[in-house]
Motif scaffolding. Structure first.
Motif, short mmCIF file in Angstrom:
data_model
loop_
_atom_site.label_atom_id
_atom_site.label_comp_id
_atom_site.label_asym_id
_atom_site.label_seq_id
_atom_site.Cartn_x
_atom_site.Cartn_y
_atom_site.Cartn_z
N ILE B 107 75.85 -13.85 34.80
CA ILE B 107 74.42 -13.30 35.05
C ILE B 107 73.53 -14.26 35.78
O ILE B 107 73.38 -15.26 35.05
CB ILE B 107 73.96 -12.84 33.56
CG1 ILE B 107 74.92 -11.87 32.81
CG2 ILE B 107 72.60 -12.36 33.64
CD1 ILE B 107 74.74 -11.49 31.43
N ASP B 237 73.40 -4.02 39.69
CA ASP B 237 73.71 -4.19 38.23
C ASP B 237 74.34 -2.71 38.12
O ASP B 237 75.49 -2.67 37.42
CB ASP B 237 72.60 -4.12 37.15
CG ASP B 237 72.12 -5.78 37.42
OD1 ASP B 237 72.65 -6.40 38.40
OD2 ASP B 237 71.41 -6.01 36.64
N MET B 284 71.83 -6.22 29.81
CA MET B 284 72.91 -7.05 29.97
C MET B 284 73.42 -6.84 28.46
O MET B 284 74.81 -7.20 28.32
CB MET B 284 72.46 -8.53 29.81
CG MET B 284 71.94 -8.33 31.59
SD MET B 284 73.31 -8.30 32.69
CE MET B 284 72.81 -7.02 33.68
#
Lengths: 228, 1113
Positions: B107, B237, B284
């Motif tokens: 990330i 993403d 996330m």
């Protein structure tokens, strides 16, 4: 035997510079070894400025007395050095001159303040510090000029007129220049990352100004003494 | 060749000299590590006989660990194997056979603070980024044996590409790699991906396309998405999300990499304190949770951040906030117990490489410098057998030590870079470890040993860090020498040799010798390169040409030494203390480059010097006819007025006003400064880095900012137009005039529209417009500016010749224009006198058929005003809506400075030719202004301070190549350099303009007979004395580039002196790079400005010839 005006001026300057060279180092030492050094930027520094103020005034008074006594002995004197006292000597004109001078000093405090801000002092904070620096600078530069030369000549001096061959004028001019130069140079240590207490605004600039003033007097004395 | 082209090529030559010196130095200073091509290899797992690899465990150990599996390795005695391993040197390592798979989730910019859970805080008190990754905390609490959380310390520079390199090769980054961030080259050094490939295992990759650039053709499946568009928070993403779960279920890979960019982009766009950040982090969180639920028993999950971010959301430097990322490890199998093994909560980023290698059963990559993280390794025996656990850990550690030892040994043999004492120290510590390992028999021994290994490895790392900041001294000194000698000689040439003498020197056969020699060297070097005499053509070319050029310049100087010495003698006599002061200030500012504090505070320092210079100039200014001293005194005696009128003339008073205005403007521009982390209270300024990240401050504030900027720009354009109109340069319909009339307005409208669209929230924006439609606006601006600049370059004159008619004589159009015919009259007379073709009778008719030309008196300055307006608008667009007003401020400041300088120069010079000479003090002022407004337009000399968002203006983040974005960012960063360098000749032109436009400001104009007579013709006099103009403009340009050359040299020297300084990579090297780039921007701009002067003059010549032909049939 007559004393020529030039020699008169030399004597006067010798006295002035000698006086300063004696009392100023004492003031500096006193400030340096007490807590006053770190409170240059605080209102509590006013007593020291007062001392300088009184010393400068008494210097001038004693100097004029000496010249007068000398001149009464020889029958003539050079009125250039006695701007205030000779002009009809009336209290009215003295008062006028005094008001003029104080107005100039106040204006110059404002001017010094704004110049300091323009050159990078903080605008929204540290007013006290900046103000004290401007007061100190005024006492060292404009005040003696007003005292010795009168208000109007002081203005002229500030706007860059070179006093002709007047020794007192040279002294004043040089001390103004060196004081301001010292204050300018003092700012050089502010950005250094040494984290010392004396790097705080306006201590370096004020110290620089004071040292410049002393240096100017010292230099003038060295110049003048051999000519006596 | 005409004289002006000679000057032009001379400027070109000087520029080349500076550039080659700087490049030579940069080659030496920004050096890096040598990449060794070696790869680590595996020893077949069964060295000592017929060890079976079948094991019920997913990790089958090599058989010497026979405590656990004694039946299968009966032939191998343990001691034998230990000695074998201890003495083993080479690039071969034993590796474990492993069936473990790893899911590596990167990330981007996952700061440790994002992961750390604040239990005590209430929901209301939470910052947007806090407590969003709840799953990590849940797992940590629920399954402490299966999870680990570390502070993951990245090595600076914290840019994604460097980090990826470190994360896969385990090596330390070097500084110069930053430059290659735009064009990602393939990594050829031994790395973990290649090791996996060589074991015939597969890798799946998804996410940031930087990986594809670094590792082409390494993945069996890759789903990469463009990374540079930082305004796009979701494409990458959601793309990963689509593929992640199916891929995890596919099982044909042993490493799956998913690189999420949303958090990083959110940081760049909005900063960590924005609600978008909360959204991204929650996403996330969900993603991690579902991955944890999906992975099987043989799979380990690593969630790492490649770097952190500052509180503004940027990264690139080495502050704590930027380097502290997070690493979270989750395994279905228990990990090696933290109760037994010394646990540290901080690990280095490179430590991931040996850890992953061990888990995946790979040899540790050859150049790795990380040490294996024991706590993150899965336990072989599921935590039941502590003895075998620590044996396993011990062997892993030892392999790691040996690998690093082998690497350092090989590296030092090959390059001789490590110092001998360091090397022997490392060797000694290694020998001690080797002795030590034999005597390990208990867990306590092992714990001791592992801490020793840690210190050994950090020793090695230290040694390497020291060396990879290693410089090529020879190149550096060559570069320094070349730059110094060029600066020195060019200074002698410009300052010492009087202009006319220089011209003589240039006109002889000497020029051909110079050109011949340069061509000869170029060819010579090339031939040498072809026959393999020199190994690096670039460096040898720089060096050979530099040396030769220096010899040439030295020859010129020696030839005219007599002139130089006499000229200097005159100068010493004339005692111009202002230029002395200018030089002293310059030297002081140069000395500041050697101190890190002054580099940090350079903006303040420069404004201080600039103001000092300006105040001294004005204070020292004496009206041209001072009253005799005696008279002053008498008047003073008689009139005790407030001040002496002769001292404070109106002009001087005006100058005082102007210098106060200048100070106020410069002081105001301090609010645009971008502070750097070294400064105290850096976070305070509301403007910094907030611009175009509109939502960082609330909407209302943003709007007012936008309106302010817009009003500034509108005023700027209007004033420019009024000025041109009152000069008479906006008459007629020639292309130049037309575009000068309408161009700026179009640009401002488009720019404002673009900003409005940009500040819309994302969802609204994309509902209303296609991305392409938004980008049309900046493209209109670019096109208009391009067309305008091209027209100005090829048709520079914005004048209007009135068609000859009787009544045209009585057309008193705009303001000053009615004096122009008169001017032209005079000029024409002069022309006739010169060409001696004028007939005596013609003079009588002159009054009637004189052509009227509008704008001839300001023909030079109008061109520069035009160019300046367009360049300023371009730069304003790139700076964004918050900072654009700083350009207007810069423009105003430079005009005020210009007025002061030119008024002083006008008063100081007694005859016209003197006016052409721009003194050093003016050039230094202009230089200070340029460098100061680098800071004044919101930049600093740090890499996080670069405004990358400029690259998106008009491109929208889709780049086919990297030239356009690099150019845009460069224009944004060096806005001040571009604007003030292109308008440099204005310094020369301004006194004439000032006199034409404001004759009242210069009262003495009427008194001086010769000067004022000349001056009445305005800027045409520049044309009349074209030779002098070319010469002095050349000298002006050279002085200006010399200013930057000297600064550059001092920066180089400072970097050399401080190359072991603590701050070198943080302060001096960035300063050097920015200064170098600044120089590289200034040089072409100055050349363009000289070209403009040439163009204007040639066009005036053509025009006058045409007029002359028309008027005398």
């Amino acid at each position: 035997m007559c004393i020529s005006p030039v020699e008169d001026g030399h004597k006067l300057v010798t006295f002035y510079t000698g006086f300063t060279c004696v009392y100023f180092p004492i003031v500096i030492c006193a400030v340096y070894f007490t807590e006053y050094f770190y409170s240059i930027g605080k209102y509590s520094f006013f007593p020291v400025i007062g001392v300088i103020f009184v010393a400068e005034s008494s210097k001038y008074l004693i100097g004029t007395c000496i010249v007068k006594r000398n001149s009464t002995g020889s029958g003539r004197y050079d009125e250039r050095y006695l701007t205030v006292s000779t002009k009809k000597n009336s209290t009215k004109s003295r008062l006028k001159e005094g008001i003029k001078s104080s107005v100039i000093i106040v204006i110059m405090i404002v001017v010094y303040f704004s110049v300091a801000v323009l050159f990078g002092a903080e605008v929204f904070s540290k007013h006290e510090e900046t103000f004290m620096l401007s007061v100190l600078l005024c006492v060292l530069t404009v005040f003696p000029a007003c005292l010795h030369m009168g208000a109007s000549s002081a203005i002229n001096l500030i706007f860059g007129q070179k006093p002709s061959n007047d020794v007192v004028g040279t002294l004043i001019l040089r001390s103004i220049q060196l004081t301001l130069f010292g204050a300018w140079l003092g700012a050089f240590v502010i950005p250094l990352d040494w984290d010392r207490a004396w790097q705080e605004w306006p201590i370096p600039c004020a110290s620089g100004a004071v040292l410049g003033f002393t240096a100017a007097n010292l230099l003038m004395m060295i110049n003048v003494v051999p000519k006596l | 060749m005409e004289i002006h082209w000679k000057y032009f090529f001379l400027l070109l030559w000087f520029s080349y000299l500076f550039m080659s010196g700087v490049l030579l130095f940069a080659r030496g200073f920004l050096l890096n590590r040598e990449v060794l091509p070696h790869k680590s290899r595996c020893i077949p797992a069964n060295v000592c006989g017929n060890t079976s690899r079948t094991n019920s465990n997913n990790i089958s150990l090599q058989s010497e660990n026979n405590e656990g599996f004694s039946t299968q390795s009966g032939q191998c005695r343990q001691e034998e194997l230990w000695t074998e391993k201890i003495d083993m040197i080479g690039d071969q390592q034993t590796c474990w056979l492993s069936r473990t798979k790893v899911v590596l989730i990167v990330i981007d910019a996952l700061k440790f603070d994002f992961v750390y859970f604040h239990e005590k805080l209430q929901d209301q008190e939470l910052l947007p980024y806090q407590n969003k990754l709840k799953v990590i905390n849940d797992l940590l609490a629920k399954e402490p044996d299966h999870t680990r959380l570390f502070k993951f310390i990245a090595d600076p520079p914290t840019t994604t590409m460097q980090r990826l390199k470190g994360l896969t090769t385990g090596s330390l980054p070097t500084f110069v790699d930053i430059g290659s961030n735009f064009a990602t080259p393939e990594i050829n050094e031994d790395n973990i991906l290649d090791q996996i490939k060589s074991q015939n295992k597969n890798i799946v990759f998804m996410g940031d396309d930087t990986w594809s650039g670094l590792y082409p053709k390494r993945f069996i499946r890759e789903y990469s998405y463009p990374s540079f568009n930082v305004w796009d928070l979701d494409t990458v993403d959601s793309g990963i999300m689509n593929h992640l779960m199916p891929e995890i279920l596919k099982k044909d890979w042993s490493l799956l990499i998913a690189h999420f960019l949303g958090v990083d982009h959110c940081g760049h766009r909005y900063g960590p304190y924005h609600s978008e950040m909360a959204r991204k982090l929650s996403e996330m969180n969900d993603m991690i949770r579902s991955v944890v639920d999906t992975v099987d028993n043989h799979t380990m999950l690593f969630v790492i951040g490649d770097h952190g971010m500052t509180s503004t959301g940027d990264h690139g430097g080495d502050s704590d906030a930027e380097v502290t990322a997070a690493m979270f490890v989750f395994s279905r199998k228990p990990l090696l117990s933290t109760e037994i093994f010394p646990h540290s909560d901080t690990v280095n980023q490179v430590d991931l490489v040996p850890t992953l290698s061990t888990i995946l059963g790979l040899p540790i990559p050859y150049a790795n410098l990380g040490s294996v993280i024991l706590e993150a390794l899965p336990s072989l025996t599921e935590g039941k057998d502590i003895l075998s656990d620590w044996k396993f850990a011990l062997e892993t550690l030892w392999i790691n030590v040996q690998q690093i030892m082998e690497y350092t040994r090989h590296y030092s043999k090959k390059t001789n870079q490590f110092s001998q004492e360091r090397l022997s120290l490392v060797q000694m510590s290694y020998t001690m470890l080797k002795e030590n390992i034999k005597s390990i028999s208990s867990l306590e021994d092992f714990v001791n040993f592992s801490s020793r290994v840690k210190s050994h490895l950090s020793l090695v790392r230290q040694m390497c860090e020291e060396v990879w900041v290693q410089f090529d001294a020879v190149l550096m000194y060559n570069g320094l020498l070349l730059t110094f000698v060029s600066v020195f000689f060019i200074f002698l040439l410009v300052d010492g040799v009087p202009g006319d003498q220089l011209k003589e020197t240039l006109s002889g056969t000497f020029q051909y010798i110079i050109i011949g020699c340069l061509v000869f060297t170029a060819f010579g070097t090339f031939i040498c390169y072809l026959i393999n005499l020199g190994n690096n053509i670039e460096i040898s070319l720089y060096f050979a040409a530099g040396i030769l050029s220096m010899i040439m310049v030295a020859l010129i100087i020696i030839r005219s030494w007599a002139a130089i010495s006499s000229h200097w003698q005159n100068q010493v006599k004339s005692n111009d203390w202002l230029s002395v002061i200018g030089r002293v200030l310059l030297i002081l500012s140069l000395c500041g480059l050697f101190s890190n504090s002054y580099v940090v505070e350079e903006a303040t320092v420069l404004s201080y010097f600039l103001l000092t210079m300006a105040w001294l100039l004005v204070y020292n200014f004496k009206p041209s006819k001072p009253e005799p001293a005696g008279r002053v005194k008498t008047s003073e005696r008689q009139l005790p007025s407030w001040f002496n009128k002769t001292l404070l003339t109106p002009l001087k008073f005006k100058l005082f006003m102007f210098v106060t205005l200048l100070s106020v403007l410069v002081r105001l521009s301090q609010y645009y400064w971008l502070c750097r982390e070294e400064q105290i209270g850096c976070e305070s300024s509301a403007l910094h880095k907030a611009h175009s990240f509109a939502s960082l401050v609330n909407m209302r504030y943003c709007n007012s900012q936008w309106f302010f900027t817009l009003i500034c720009l509108a005023l700027f354009v209007t004033v420019g137009r009024i000025w041109l109109r009152s000069c008479g340069n906006l008459v007629g319909f020639s292309p130049t005039v037309t575009i000068a009339r309408y161009g700026p307005t179009i640009i401002v409208v488009c720019t404002a529209g673009f900003w409005v669209l940009q500040s819309l929230p994302n969802d609204t924006k994309y509902k209303l417009f296609l991305p392409l439609q938004i980008q049309i606006l900046p493209w209109i601006v670019y096109t208009v500016i391009f067309v305008a600049l091209m027209t100005t370059l090829f048709q520079p004159l914005s004048i209007f010749v009135v068609p000859r008619r009787k009544d045209s004589m009585i057309l008193p159009v705009y303001g000053q224009t009615n004096i122009i015919p008169h001017l032209f009259n005079q000029m024409k007379e002069l022309m006739r006198g010169r060409s001696k073709s004028g007939v005596a009778g013609g003079d009588d008719s002159l009054g009637k058929d004189v052509p009227i030309v509008y704008g001839l008196a300001t023909v030079y300055s109008s061109v520069f005003v035009n160019v300046c307006v367009f360049v300023c608008l371009l730069v304003a667009l790139l700076l964004g809506d918050t900072m654009a007003s700083s350009v207007v401020l810069m423009y105003t400041t430079s005009i005020v400075l210009l007025i002061i300088l030119s008024a002083i120069q006008y008063e100081k010079s007694f005859y016209t030719a003197q006016l052409f000479k721009v003194p050093w003090s003016s050039v230094i002022c202009w230089g200070f202004l340029t460098v100061y407004f680098f800071y004044g337009t919101g930049h600093t000399t740090t890499f996080p301070g670069i405004q990358w968002e400029a690259a998106f203006v008009g491109t929208g983040g889709q780049f086919s190549n990297h030239v356009v974005p690099a150019l845009l960012v460069c224009l944004n960063t060096f806005a001040a350099h571009v604007v003030l360098s292109v308008t440099l000749p204005v310094l020369l032109v301004a006194p004439f303009t000032l006199h034409v436009m404001f004759p009242k400001m210069l009262p003495s104009a009427d008194k001086d007979s010769i000067k004022s007579k000349d001056m009445k013709r305005g800027e045409l006099i520049l044309y009349e004395k074209a030779d002098l103009l070319y010469q002095e403009a050349f000298i002006l340009c050279t002085k200006y580039i010399l200013f930057f050359g000297i600064r550059m040299f001092m920066c180089m020297l400072a970097a050399t002196v401080h190359c072991r300084h603590l701050m070198v990579w943080k302060i001096f090297a960035p300063k050097l790079i920015f200064e170098g780039l600044g120089l590289f921007v200034v040089l072409p701009c100055v050349l363009v400005s000289y070209l403009l002067v040439i163009q204007i003059t040639t066009h005036i010549k053509a025009l006058l010839l045409r007029l002359d032909k028309e008027s005398s049939p």
